[in-house]
Design a protein around this motif. Structure first.
Motif, PDB file in Angstrom:
ATOM      1  N   ASP A 131       0.759  -1.185   0.092  1.00 58.66           N
ATOM      2  CA  ASP A 131      -0.040  -0.122  -0.061  1.00 58.66           C
ATOM      3  C   ASP A 131       0.965   1.349  -0.043  1.00 58.66           C
ATOM      4  OD1 ASP A 131      -2.825   1.032   0.129  1.00 58.66           O
ATOM      5  OD2 ASP A 131      -2.324   1.732   2.080  1.00 58.66           O
ATOM      6  N   ALA A 132       1.958   0.992  -0.244  1.00 55.77           N
ATOM      7  CA  ALA A 132       3.157   2.166  -0.251  1.00 55.77           C
ATOM      8  C   ALA A 132       2.790   3.114  -1.260  1.00 55.77           C
ATOM      9  CB  ALA A 132       4.412   1.696  -0.321  1.00 55.77           C
ATOM     10  N   LEU A 133       3.206   4.458  -0.797  1.00 60.18           N
ATOM     11  CA  LEU A 133       2.986   5.763  -1.878  1.00 60.18           C
ATOM     12  C   LEU A 133       4.559   5.836  -2.321  1.00 60.18           C
ATOM     13  CD1 LEU A 133       0.897   8.394  -0.035  1.00 60.18           C
ATOM     14  CD2 LEU A 133       0.131   6.999  -2.067  1.00 60.18           C
ATOM     15  N   ALA A 134       4.968   4.530  -2.908  1.00 62.92           N
ATOM     16  CA  ALA A 134       6.300   4.728  -3.545  1.00 62.92           C
ATOM     17  C   ALA A 134       6.382   3.730  -4.699  1.00 62.92           C
ATOM     18  CB  ALA A 134       7.245   4.199  -2.330  1.00 62.92           C
ATOM     19  N   PRO A 135       7.293   4.241  -5.651  1.00 67.89           N
ATOM     20  CA  PRO A 135       7.049   3.540  -6.997  1.00 67.89           C
ATOM     21  C   PRO A 135       7.794   1.931  -6.964  1.00 67.89           C
ATOM     22  CG  PRO A 135       8.684   5.009  -7.043  1.00 67.89           C
ATOM     23  CD  PRO A 135       8.082   5.102  -5.405  1.00 67.89           C
ATOM     24  N   VAL A 136       7.222   1.018  -6.211  1.00 70.20           N
ATOM     25  CA  VAL A 136       7.861  -0.251  -5.955  1.00 70.20           C
ATOM     26  C   VAL A 136       6.802  -1.308  -6.065  1.00 70.20           C
ATOM     27  CG1 VAL A 136       9.869   0.494  -4.401  1.00 70.20           C
ATOM     28  CG2 VAL A 136       7.682  -0.023  -3.422  1.00 70.20           C
ATOM     29  N   ARG A 137       7.149  -2.537  -6.408  1.00 68.39           N
ATOM     30  CA  ARG A 137       6.223  -3.594  -6.650  1.00 68.39           C
ATOM     31  C   ARG A 137       6.877  -4.863  -6.139  1.00 68.39           C
ATOM     32  NH1 ARG A 137       3.466  -3.560 -11.229  1.00 68.39           N
ATOM     33  NH2 ARG A 137       4.793  -2.036 -12.835  1.00 68.39           N
ATOM     34  N   GLY A 138       6.114  -5.753  -5.851  1.00 69.06           N
ATOM     35  CA  GLY A 138       6.616  -7.117  -5.532  1.00 69.06           C
ATOM     36  C   GLY A 138       7.382  -7.208  -4.169  1.00 69.06           C
ATOM     37  N   GLY A 139       7.701  -8.308  -3.760  1.00 68.71           N
ATOM     38  CA  GLY A 139       8.702  -8.255  -2.324  1.00 68.71           C
ATOM     39  C   GLY A 139       7.647  -8.194  -1.290  1.00 68.71           C
ATOM     40  N   PRO A 160      11.391  -5.360  -2.746  1.00 67.49           N
ATOM     41  CA  PRO A 160      10.594  -5.001  -3.950  1.00 67.49           C
ATOM     42  C   PRO A 160      11.307  -4.608  -4.828  1.00 67.49           C
ATOM     43  CG  PRO A 160      10.319  -3.116  -2.409  1.00 67.49           C
ATOM     44  CD  PRO A 160      11.065  -4.321  -1.575  1.00 67.49           C
ATOM     45  N   GLY A 161      10.904  -4.483  -6.219  1.00 62.80           N
ATOM     46  CA  GLY A 161      11.563  -3.668  -7.413  1.00 62.80           C
ATOM     47  C   GLY A 161      11.245  -2.547  -7.654  1.00 62.80           C
ATOM     48  N   LEU A 162      11.981  -1.448  -8.343  1.00 59.18           N
ATOM     49  CA  LEU A 162      11.538  -0.388  -8.687  1.00 59.18           C
ATOM     50  C   LEU A 162      10.385  -0.423  -9.944  1.00 59.18           C
ATOM     51  CD1 LEU A 162      14.821   1.549  -8.341  1.00 59.18           C
ATOM     52  CD2 LEU A 162      13.130   1.921  -6.975  1.00 59.18           C
ATOM     53  N   VAL A 163       9.650   0.309  -9.961  1.00 65.71           N
ATOM     54  CA  VAL A 163       8.571   0.735 -11.184  1.00 65.71           C
ATOM     55  C   VAL A 163       9.232   1.464 -12.038  1.00 65.71           C
ATOM     56  CG1 VAL A 163       6.280   0.928 -11.834  1.00 65.71           C
ATOM     57  CG2 VAL A 163       7.020  -0.109  -9.494  1.00 65.71           C
ATOM     58  N   GLU A 164       9.325   1.266 -13.217  1.00 67.27           N
ATOM     59  CA  GLU A 164       9.856   2.100 -14.514  1.00 67.27           C
ATOM     60  C   GLU A 164       8.974   3.151 -14.633  1.00 67.27           C
ATOM     61  OE1 GLU A 164      11.931   3.954 -17.558  1.00 67.27           O
ATOM     62  OE2 GLU A 164      12.623   2.164 -16.034  1.00 67.27           O
ATOM     63  N   CYS A 202      -2.117   9.798  -7.768  1.00 68.54           N
ATOM     64  CA  CYS A 202      -1.209   8.721  -7.438  1.00 68.54           C
ATOM     65  C   CYS A 202      -1.159   8.267  -5.881  1.00 68.54           C
ATOM     66  CB  CYS A 202       0.148   8.869  -7.995  1.00 68.54           C
ATOM     67  SG  CYS A 202       0.483   8.756  -9.623  1.00 68.54           S
ATOM     68  N   GLY A 203      -2.215   8.773  -5.351  1.00 69.95           N
ATOM     69  CA  GLY A 203      -2.533   8.436  -4.133  1.00 69.95           C
ATOM     70  C   GLY A 203      -3.545   7.026  -4.115  1.00 69.95           C
ATOM     71  N   VAL A 204      -3.759   6.373  -5.329  1.00 71.09           N
ATOM     72  CA  VAL A 204      -4.483   5.257  -5.568  1.00 71.09           C
ATOM     73  C   VAL A 204      -3.236   4.566  -6.094  1.00 71.09           C
ATOM     74  CG1 VAL A 204      -5.856   3.880  -7.030  1.00 71.09           C
ATOM     75  CG2 VAL A 204      -6.525   6.454  -6.351  1.00 71.09           C
ATOM     76  N   ARG A 205      -2.974   3.294  -5.356  1.00 73.38           N
ATOM     77  CA  ARG A 205      -1.678   2.485  -5.541  1.00 73.38           C
ATOM     78  C   ARG A 205      -1.721   1.942  -7.054  1.00 73.38           C
ATOM     79  NH1 ARG A 205       3.290   1.066  -4.462  1.00 73.38           N
ATOM     80  NH2 ARG A 205       3.845  -1.181  -4.549  1.00 73.38           N
ATOM     81  N   ASP A 206      -2.771   1.701  -7.407  1.00 71.38           N
ATOM     82  CA  ASP A 206      -2.723   1.032  -8.945  1.00 71.38           C
ATOM     83  C   ASP A 206      -2.111   2.117  -9.937  1.00 71.38           C
ATOM     84  OD1 ASP A 206      -3.989  -1.265  -8.132  1.00 71.38           O
ATOM     85  OD2 ASP A 206      -5.945  -0.728  -8.828  1.00 71.38           O
ATOM     86  N   ALA A 207      -2.525   3.412  -9.602  1.00 65.24           N
ATOM     87  CA  ALA A 207      -2.076   4.522 -10.444  1.00 65.24           C
ATOM     88  C   ALA A 207      -0.337   4.428 -10.429  1.00 65.24           C
ATOM     89  CB  ALA A 207      -2.443   5.684 -10.005  1.00 65.24           C
ATOM     90  N   ILE A 208       0.228   4.149  -9.137  1.00 66.84           N
ATOM     91  CA  ILE A 208       1.716   4.198  -9.151  1.00 66.84           C
ATOM     92  C   ILE A 208       2.191   3.052  -9.753  1.00 66.84           C
ATOM     93  CG2 ILE A 208       3.596   3.955  -7.554  1.00 66.84           C
ATOM     94  CD1 ILE A 208       1.839   5.279  -5.310  1.00 66.84           C
ATOM     95  N   LEU A 209       1.634   1.904  -9.651  1.00 61.46           N
ATOM     96  CA  LEU A 209       2.155   0.698 -10.586  1.00 61.46           C
ATOM     97  C   LEU A 209       2.165   0.933 -11.932  1.00 61.46           C
ATOM     98  CD1 LEU A 209       0.641  -1.915  -8.289  1.00 61.46           C
ATOM     99  CD2 LEU A 209       2.794  -1.296  -8.243  1.00 61.46           C
ATOM    100  N   ARG A 210       1.044   1.819 -12.302  1.00 62.72           N
ATOM    101  CA  ARG A 210       1.176   2.013 -13.786  1.00 62.72           C
ATOM    102  C   ARG A 210       1.958   2.933 -14.321  1.00 62.72           C
ATOM    103  NH1 ARG A 210      -3.831   3.614 -13.300  1.00 62.72           N
ATOM    104  NH2 ARG A 210      -3.927   5.699 -13.888  1.00 62.72           N
TER     105      ARG A 210
END
Length: 261
Positions: free
Chosen positions: A78-86, A163-167, A217-225
């Protein structure tokens, strides 16, 4: 003596007080009015409460009763950070305004947070230039940030998989005859919200030449996208208007738009 307390309803305002601190009142830009401060602080505190309910946490450091430091972390999912997984958590905010106290208070807050997470936990930090090895972190990933010429590094400490960084998204189709401005907001920081307000105001004043696209980008899906949390791109080029870069003023934003017309 340094005392570290969790952020609860009793001391919730302390989660934002140091975000707005400067050595003198004149440190704040002229446009950062009391009204802007209240609005931006409300966004920050709302985002914090949401993340606390999802497994996040925050602590404040006090010396002789005075607030001297603040640390906030979010669960990766649920992080407000550009990471995914882990697994584990992400260090979201660390603020110690007084340089003379920074080394001591920073170390104390990091160690306190890590101990509170427990021995099976992992903690990630997304940084630009800072070397986090002094706090026991190892560099897990090194990539380009959204701003040209900047690095974005992921540091990791603890158990589990980092986790990994999101491009960052870089495909911004141009708009014929207009300047495209893409604004990514999240509410994670009062200063981020201040910059977003400036961009909106300038875009509105130049509405005959500007098309503004805003992503929450307060919405997690938007950060991942998108791979960003708080950012601004003008005709596809990300601008260094968010910390750790120098904050812009209205003239800087207007010139950036005018220069691509």
């Amino acid at each position: 003596m340094l005392e570290i307390k969790p952020i609860t309803a009793a001391n919730l305002p302390d989660a934002v007080r140091l975000c707005l601190a400067g050595s003198t009142p004149g440190d704040r830009p002229r446009a950062f009015t009391r009204e802007v401060e209240v609005d931006c602080s409300r966004c920050k505190l709302a985002a914090l409460r949401d993340r606390q309910r999802a497994g996040g946490a925050a602590w404040a450091a006090y010396r002789s009763g005075a607030l001297v430091g603040y640390l906030e972390l979010h669960a990766v999912a649920d992080a407000l950070a550009p990471v995914r997984g882990g697994t584990g958590h992400v260090l979201q905010c660390l603020r110690i305004p007084e340089p003379a106290l920074r080394e001591e208070v920073e170390a104390a807050l990091v160690e306190h947070a890590f101990a509170a997470l427990g021995p099976s936990a992992g903690l990630a930090v997304v940084a630009r230039e800072k070397d986090w090895s002094r706090h026991g972190f190892v560099l897990a990933e090194d990539a380009m940030s959204e701003v040209a010429g900047d690095a974005r590094m992921l540091w990791w400490r603890g158990a589990g998989e980092p986790p990994g960084l999101v491009e960052p998204v870089r495909d911004f189709p141009l708009v014929d005859g207009r300047v495209r401005v893409d604004l990514f907001t999240s509410g994670r920081c009062p200063w981020d919200e201040y910059v977003a307000k400036l961009v909106r105001d300038v875009a509105a004043a130049m509405a005959d030449r500007v098309v503004l696209f805003e992503t929450d980008c307060g919405v997690r899906d938007a950060i991942l996208r998108t791979g960003v949390v708080s950012a601004c791109a003008v005709n596809g080029r990300y601008r260094p208007w968010y910390r750790p870069h120098i904050l812009p003023d209205e003239h800087t934003i207007r010139r950036a738009i005018e220069n691509v017309v």
